[in-house]
Design an enzyme around this catalytic site. Structure first.
Site, mmCIF file in Angstrom:
data_model
loop_
_atom_site.group_PDB
_atom_site.id
_atom_site.type_symbol
_atom_site.label_atom_id
_atom_site.label_comp_id
_atom_site.label_asym_id
_atom_site.label_seq_id
_atom_site.Cartn_x
_atom_site.Cartn_y
_atom_site.Cartn_z
ATOM 1 N N GLY A 77 0.873 -1.175 0.000
ATOM 2 C CA GLY A 77 0.000 0.000 0.000
ATOM 3 C C GLY A 77 0.902 1.215 0.000
ATOM 4 O O GLY A 77 1.923 1.248 0.697
ATOM 5 N N LYS A 78 0.541 2.218 -0.808
ATOM 6 C CA LYS A 78 1.403 3.396 -0.917
ATOM 7 C C LYS A 78 1.586 4.073 0.438
ATOM 8 O O LYS A 78 2.677 4.557 0.754
ATOM 9 C CB LYS A 78 0.816 4.378 -1.942
ATOM 10 C CG LYS A 78 0.831 3.846 -3.377
ATOM 11 C CD LYS A 78 0.181 4.822 -4.332
ATOM 12 C CE LYS A 78 -0.107 4.184 -5.689
ATOM 13 N NZ LYS A 78 1.105 3.765 -6.395
ATOM 14 N N GLY A 79 0.518 4.129 1.234
ATOM 15 C CA GLY A 79 0.611 4.790 2.528
ATOM 16 C C GLY A 79 1.625 4.102 3.434
ATOM 17 O O GLY A 79 2.537 4.743 3.983
ATOM 18 N N ALA A 80 1.474 2.793 3.587
ATOM 19 C CA ALA A 80 2.376 2.043 4.471
ATOM 20 C C ALA A 80 3.802 2.107 3.950
ATOM 21 O O ALA A 80 4.755 2.283 4.719
ATOM 22 C CB ALA A 80 1.907 0.594 4.585
ATOM 23 N N LEU A 128 10.890 11.306 -12.669
ATOM 24 C CA LEU A 128 11.170 10.919 -14.061
ATOM 25 C C LEU A 128 11.968 9.630 -14.132
ATOM 26 O O LEU A 128 12.780 9.455 -15.053
ATOM 27 C CB LEU A 128 11.945 12.055 -14.745
ATOM 28 C CG LEU A 128 11.311 13.454 -14.698
ATOM 29 C CD1 LEU A 128 12.296 14.509 -15.192
ATOM 30 C CD2 LEU A 128 10.039 13.493 -15.538
ATOM 31 N N GLY A 167 15.603 11.249 -12.914
ATOM 32 C CA GLY A 167 15.558 12.088 -11.727
ATOM 33 C C GLY A 167 14.203 12.720 -11.494
ATOM 34 O O GLY A 167 13.172 12.065 -11.589
ATOM 35 N N ASP A 198 7.404 5.353 -3.917
ATOM 36 C CA ASP A 198 7.078 5.448 -2.489
ATOM 37 C C ASP A 198 8.323 5.753 -1.655
ATOM 38 O O ASP A 198 8.251 6.511 -0.678
ATOM 39 C CB ASP A 198 6.424 4.152 -2.001
ATOM 40 C CG ASP A 198 5.030 3.964 -2.585
ATOM 41 O OD1 ASP A 198 4.393 4.964 -2.951
ATOM 42 O OD2 ASP A 198 4.585 2.806 -2.675
ATOM 43 N N GLY A 234 12.041 -6.164 -3.590
ATOM 44 C CA GLY A 234 11.024 -5.883 -2.575
ATOM 45 C C GLY A 234 10.689 -4.403 -2.515
ATOM 46 O O GLY A 234 11.311 -3.590 -3.195
HETATM 47 P P1 ADP Z 1 7.254 5.498 -9.788
HETATM 48 O O1 ADP Z 1 7.935 4.431 -8.996
HETATM 49 O O2 ADP Z 1 6.103 6.142 -9.085
HETATM 50 O O3 ADP Z 1 6.926 5.104 -11.194
HETATM 51 P P2 ADP Z 1 9.660 6.876 -10.735
HETATM 52 O O4 ADP Z 1 9.892 5.710 -11.631
HETATM 53 O O5 ADP Z 1 9.665 8.227 -11.339
HETATM 54 O O6 ADP Z 1 8.308 6.723 -9.907
HETATM 55 O O7 ADP Z 1 10.778 6.804 -9.603
HETATM 56 C C1 ADP Z 1 10.801 7.667 -8.493
HETATM 57 C C2 ADP Z 1 12.214 8.167 -8.259
HETATM 58 O O8 ADP Z 1 13.080 7.047 -8.006
HETATM 59 C C3 ADP Z 1 12.814 8.895 -9.457
HETATM 60 O O9 ADP Z 1 12.550 10.287 -9.377
HETATM 61 C C4 ADP Z 1 14.294 8.600 -9.299
HETATM 62 O O10 ADP Z 1 14.894 9.543 -8.440
HETATM 63 C C5 ADP Z 1 14.327 7.225 -8.648
HETATM 64 N N1 ADP Z 1 14.496 6.191 -9.688
HETATM 65 C C6 ADP Z 1 13.536 5.410 -10.246
HETATM 66 N N2 ADP Z 1 14.049 4.595 -11.198
HETATM 67 C C7 ADP Z 1 15.367 4.870 -11.244
HETATM 68 C C8 ADP Z 1 16.472 4.380 -12.009
HETATM 69 N N3 ADP Z 1 16.302 3.424 -12.938
HETATM 70 N N4 ADP Z 1 17.694 4.902 -11.777
HETATM 71 C C9 ADP Z 1 17.888 5.858 -10.840
HETATM 72 N N5 ADP Z 1 16.898 6.365 -10.096
HETATM 73 C C10 ADP Z 1 15.652 5.891 -10.280
#
Ligand code: ADP
Length: 317
Positions: A50-53, A234, A238, A266, A301
């Site tokens: 869960g996103k909250g936990a 992103l 980043g 999360d 995980g």
């Molecule tokens: P979500 O998990 O919600 O899809 P993101 O994929 O944007 O969100 O990831 C959240 C953050 O985790 C990113 O802003 C980045 O800082 C870090 N992150 C995610 N994937 C990578 C990766 N492959 N390499 C480096 N950092 C990552």
């Protein structure tokens, strides 16, 4: 651990997470079942989700004092999840139990290539009412900074109540995930609004302000018309930050290897909340979030992969 724990960046900060708890059930299969097909899992796993936990645990691992406000069912899964949160030093005094309801769960099937298919049943999370959010915010000390964090796996009225109740010196962080339509008043109080790129495009769509080409900077500008501060994550690129002082790109921290990308968002949100609560600026909090996301993708995980302060230092904050 041990010596110097008072110097941990998240220490002293208060974080209140008003959000979801899921009982995550993983099945590992060679390939995902087609409609009507049954496949046997080679192995399975179970954990708190869960996103909250997840965000509560991520913030607690970084030294914040975290309280979780949530609902579980009157079942064994609810007891296990509550005990698990407490085991991660999250205060669970405001985790309630709903009679006759099941704890929310996620049935997660992962194939040999790492592709997944997920079914979520919200269960008791839907019983987290606005009054619970108001009480959680009302018990915050008026003379200390706290960050109130919501995601959108609970009723929208509850998220709106948390936003409306949060007053300075406290701060409301809205992770609009999943990207459900939210009312403008809630968005105006999101400081910051945090979304990944897919969610940013969905939110812009709901608001009717989709920019041509959908590029991150234009999305950020569009969303800044609705929230005072916006962070778009992103992935490997980043994060982008925008507020009244301008736009800043924070580069990703390159992970040692990419093992499991679930839960990176999360880890990011939990770290941002912990750092904001301890007085960091938004850019510094987002730098910590990027380091936390990087560590999270380098380990298998979700909650179990989240970094502590020593891990973040190694990752380069
Ligand atoms: P979500 O998990 O919600 O899809 P993101 O994929 O944007 O969100 O990831 C959240 C953050 O985790 C990113 O802003 C980045 O800082 C870090 N992150 C995610 N994937 C990578 C990766 N492959 N390499 C480096 N950092 C990552």
């Amino acid at each position: 651990e041990g010596a110097g724990s008072d110097d941990r960046p998240g220490s002293g900060g208060i974080v209140v997470v008003i959000g979801s708890i899921h009982d995550d059930r993983f099945s590992y299969v060679d390939r995902l079942p087609a409609p009507g097909e049954t496949v046997l899992a080679g192995s399975s796993d179970r954990g708190i989700g869960g996103k909250g936990a997840n965000q509560a645990i991520a913030a607690a691992r970084l030294g914040a004092g975290v309280t979780m406000t949530a609902m579980v069912g009157e079942d064994e899964a609810g007891l296990a999840a509550t005990a698990g949160l407490a085991g991660h030093s999250v205060s669970v005094d405001t985790v309630g139990r709903v009679a006759g309801e099941v704890t929310g769960y996620a049935a997660i099937t992962v194939d040999a290539a790492g592709e997944n298919s997920i079914v979520v049943h919200s269960g008791a999370n839907q019983a987290l009412d606005p009054g619970a959010a108001e009480r959680a915010v009302a018990q915050l000390p008026a003379d200390r900074r706290a960050v109130v964090v919501c995601q959108c796996e609970i009723p929208q009225a509850t998220v709106a109540a948390a936003a409306a109740a949060t007053r300075a010196p406290h701060r409301f962080l809205l992770n609009l995930a999943p990207a459900v339509p939210v009312d403008p008043g809630t968005l105006r109080r999101a400081n910051p609004l945090v979304v990944n790129l897919v969610e940013a495009a969905q939110v812009a769509g709901h608001l009717g302000v989709t920019p041509e080409g959908n590029n991150p900077r234009d999305l950020l500008t569009a969303l800044l018309g609705y929230a005072p501060a916006v962070v778009i994550t992103l992935g490997a690129d980043g994060a982008l930050i925008g507020d009244d002082s301008g736009v800043e790109h924070v580069p990703a921290v390159r992970p040692a290897e990419i093992v499991d990308t679930t839960g990176a968002g999360d880890a990011f949100v939990g770290a941002v909340a912990a750092y904001l609560a301890s007085g960091a600026t938004l850019p510094d909090a987002v730098r910590a979030g990027c380091a936390a996301g990087s560590v999270a993708v380098s380990r298998r995980g979700t909650a179990t992969s989240y970094p502590d302060v020593a891990d973040l230092a190694t990752a380069g904050t």
